[in-house]
Scaffold this motif. Structure first.
Motif, short mmCIF file in Angstrom:
data_model
loop_
_atom_site.label_atom_id
_atom_site.label_comp_id
_atom_site.label_asym_id
_atom_site.label_seq_id
_atom_site.Cartn_x
_atom_site.Cartn_y
_atom_site.Cartn_z
N ILE A 237 0.84 -1.20 0.00
CA ILE A 237 0.00 0.00 0.00
C ILE A 237 0.87 1.25 0.00
O ILE A 237 0.60 2.22 -0.73
CB ILE A 237 -0.95 -0.03 1.21
N ASP A 238 1.91 1.24 0.81
CA ASP A 238 2.87 2.35 0.85
C ASP A 238 3.50 2.55 -0.53
O ASP A 238 3.60 3.68 -1.04
CB ASP A 238 3.93 2.03 1.90
N ASN A 239 3.90 1.46 -1.16
CA ASN A 239 4.52 1.53 -2.49
C ASN A 239 3.54 2.12 -3.51
O ASN A 239 3.92 2.91 -4.38
CB ASN A 239 4.98 0.15 -2.92
N THR A 240 2.28 1.76 -3.40
CA THR A 240 1.26 2.31 -4.30
C THR A 240 1.10 3.81 -4.08
O THR A 240 0.94 4.57 -5.03
CB THR A 240 -0.08 1.59 -4.09
N ASP A 241 1.11 4.24 -2.83
CA ASP A 241 1.02 5.67 -2.54
C ASP A 241 2.17 6.43 -3.21
O ASP A 241 1.99 7.53 -3.74
CB ASP A 241 1.04 5.89 -1.03
N ARG A 242 3.35 5.84 -3.21
CA ARG A 242 4.51 6.46 -3.86
C ARG A 242 4.33 6.50 -5.38
O ARG A 242 4.71 7.47 -6.04
CB ARG A 242 5.78 5.71 -3.49
N ALA A 243 3.74 5.44 -5.92
CA ALA A 243 3.47 5.42 -7.36
C ALA A 243 2.46 6.50 -7.73
O ALA A 243 2.60 7.19 -8.76
CB ALA A 243 2.96 4.04 -7.78
N ILE A 244 1.43 6.67 -6.90
CA ILE A 244 0.43 7.70 -7.16
C ILE A 244 1.07 9.08 -7.09
O ILE A 244 0.73 9.99 -7.87
CB ILE A 244 -0.74 7.56 -6.19
N ALA A 245 2.02 9.27 -6.18
CA ALA A 245 2.71 10.56 -6.09
C ALA A 245 3.42 10.89 -7.39
O ALA A 245 3.38 12.03 -7.87
CB ALA A 245 3.70 10.53 -4.92
N ARG A 246 4.07 9.91 -7.98
CA ARG A 246 4.75 10.14 -9.27
C ARG A 246 3.74 10.49 -10.36
O ARG A 246 3.98 11.38 -11.19
CB ARG A 246 5.55 8.90 -9.69
N LEU A 247 2.61 9.80 -10.36
CA LEU A 247 1.59 10.07 -11.36
C LEU A 247 1.01 11.47 -11.18
O LEU A 247 0.82 12.20 -12.17
CB LEU A 247 0.49 9.02 -11.27
N LEU A 248 0.74 11.88 -9.95
CA LEU A 248 0.20 13.21 -9.72
C LEU A 248 1.19 14.30 -10.12
O LEU A 248 0.78 15.36 -10.62
CB LEU A 248 -0.21 13.37 -8.27
#
Length: 453
Positions: A237-248
């Motif tokens: 879940i933490d890794n996904t949050d980081r991926a979303i940060a890159r996308l945003l």
């Protein structure tokens, strides 16, 4: 790996606008994420990206999946209709089932494409893909110009998956973690593949934290040992949050963030009892723990920030809400979801035209309905075979069946569903039972007869 919070803060406050005629739309969907996994819902995982989305928009405290398992919830999200109407009774096993999202359905992608949007789906699909035995529609036949997807889960796990398909062609093994690879694909589409003269709809469906799970060691170590399944689960879940940060951060580069509507949710509750916020049940059952999930809407300048909305809502409302916020016509068919725009914009009165309703064959309770503060659940008055995988031969019995053992819960006073009030409130049970049976009859009348095809 850097958290990229600074990039997120920039993304939420700035950006260069290329003045698309309509706002962009981004839907972010987690897989098996529980009601109390992420930070802004009181969960144990550090999710500053999602927490900032909630702070800059609206967070629903009573938000629901379309079903307690995967495929049907995704069908509901894309259509605004109960999944049985859309042809999806339970999770889809492509090799043994004819089932898929029906082409006759009008998806959110088709609505937005018809309004001039470039459309892309990246990540898990699980709404049916062709096999050697069954010819099924692909995402491009449901309105997506571009797609990068898997049938079901990332295989063999989130690490170095080998089962992605890009526009109909297998990609082969990839290096990295699924959420980051999905973000990479979305970023690449934004940079190189989309029609930049159009606004865009980007549908991003992550695999995490669905099992089999995997996350980088350095992230897992922040939550426990490498052999601790809870720590690995949190790491995904933490890794996904980081991926979303890159996308945003990329979204802020291509257009002003106030020209982008972002929606975040999960397809169903967690399979872990400790991540449902103390709610009863978990993935696969129609108790609150199986169907209540996070729900965040962010559109700076249109949706006032810092809202906590307690009114019941769910992924069934996403299509009519996008139509309402963007002033688009809804599909000309019965929608089970309602337009949440009055709630989100704080303009006008919101009225739900139909209670929220869930049906899942192997769940007990098999049906649930929420109307205001009350939940009514019931069991089937028929038996199915012992198989846990959906059998299309069950459809006649499901469509003809009814329900028994009705129980009533006050979810405001008793969110854990510990006290059955049916005996105390017989008139309310009678009214809600009539509503439930009417909704059920309408849905079953529309349901696909895969057993006859």
């Amino acid at each position: 790996m850097l958290r990229l919070v600074a990039c997120l803060m920039i993304a939420l406050s700035a950006g260069v606008s290329f003045a698309a005629e309509r706002p962009n739309v981004v839907v972010l969907l987690a897989d098996d994420l529980g009601y109390q996994d992420i930070g802004c819902y009181g969960g144990p995982v550090e999710t500053p990206t999602l927490d900032q989305l909630a702070a800059k928009g609206a967070r629903f405290t009573n938000f629901y999946s379309g079903c307690a398992v995967c495929s049907p919830s995704r069908a509901t999200l894309l259509t605004g209709r109960h999944h049985i109407r859309a042809g999806v009774y339970s999770w889809i096993h492509d090799e043994s089932q004819k089932s898929h999202l029906l082409e006759r359905e009008t998806t959110l992608a088709e609505v937005l494409k018809g309004a001039g949007y470039a459309t892309a789906h990246v990540g898990k699909w699980h709404l049916g893909l062709p096999t050697k035995k069954f010819d099924k529609p692909t995402p491009d036949q449901h309105g997506f110009d571009y797609w990068f997807a898997t049938w079901n889960n990332a295989e063999p796990s989130h690490k170095n998956p080998n089962n992605f398909i890009r526009n109909g062609k297998p990609v082969g093994q990839l290096q990295g973690y699924s959420c980051q690879l999905v973000a990479d694909e979305a970023i690449n589409w934004l940079d190189e593949k989309r029609d930049k003269e159009k606004p865009f709809f980007l549908n991003v469906w992550f695999h995490e934290p669905h099992a089999p799970i995997a996350a980088p060691d350095e992230i897992v170590n922040e939550y426990g040992g490498q052999k601790d399944k809870a720590a690995v689960y949190s790491g995904t879940i933490d890794n996904t949050d980081r991926a979303i940060a890159r996308l945003l951060a990329k979204l802020a580069e291509v257009d002003a963030i106030d020209n982008t509507l972002i929606v975040y949710a999960s397809d169903n509750g967690s399979y872990r009892d400790d991540r449902t916020g103390g709610l009863r049940g978990k993935k696969g059952v129609n108790w609150e723990g199986g169907i209540r999930v996070p729900g965040i809407f962010c559109w700076p300048g249109t949706i006032p920030n810092g809202q906590q909305i307690d009114a019941p809502a769910g992924v069934v409302d996403i299509l009519p809400t996008v139509c309402g916020l963007l002033d688009l016509d809804q599909p000309e068919r019965h929608l089970d979801g309602s337009n949440l725009a009055p709630l989100l914009t704080q303009q006008g009165e919101f009225e739900r035209h139909q209670p929220l309703f869930w049906h899942l064959q192997k769940s007990r309770p098999i049906v649930a309905m929420r109307d205001g503060r009350y939940s009514l659940v019931a069991d089937p008055d028929y038996e199915l075979s012992t198989s846990n995988m959906f059998q299309e031969a069950w459809i006649p019995k499901i469509k003809a069946g009814s329900y028994t053992n009705f129980r009533l819960y006050d979810l405001e006073a008793d969110p854990q569903q510990t006290t059955d009030l049916a005996a105390e409130k017989p008139e309310l049970v009678k009214r809600m039972k009539r509503q439930l049976l009417d909704i059920n009859a309408s849905i079953m009348n529309d349901g696909a007869d895969w057993h006859q095809q």
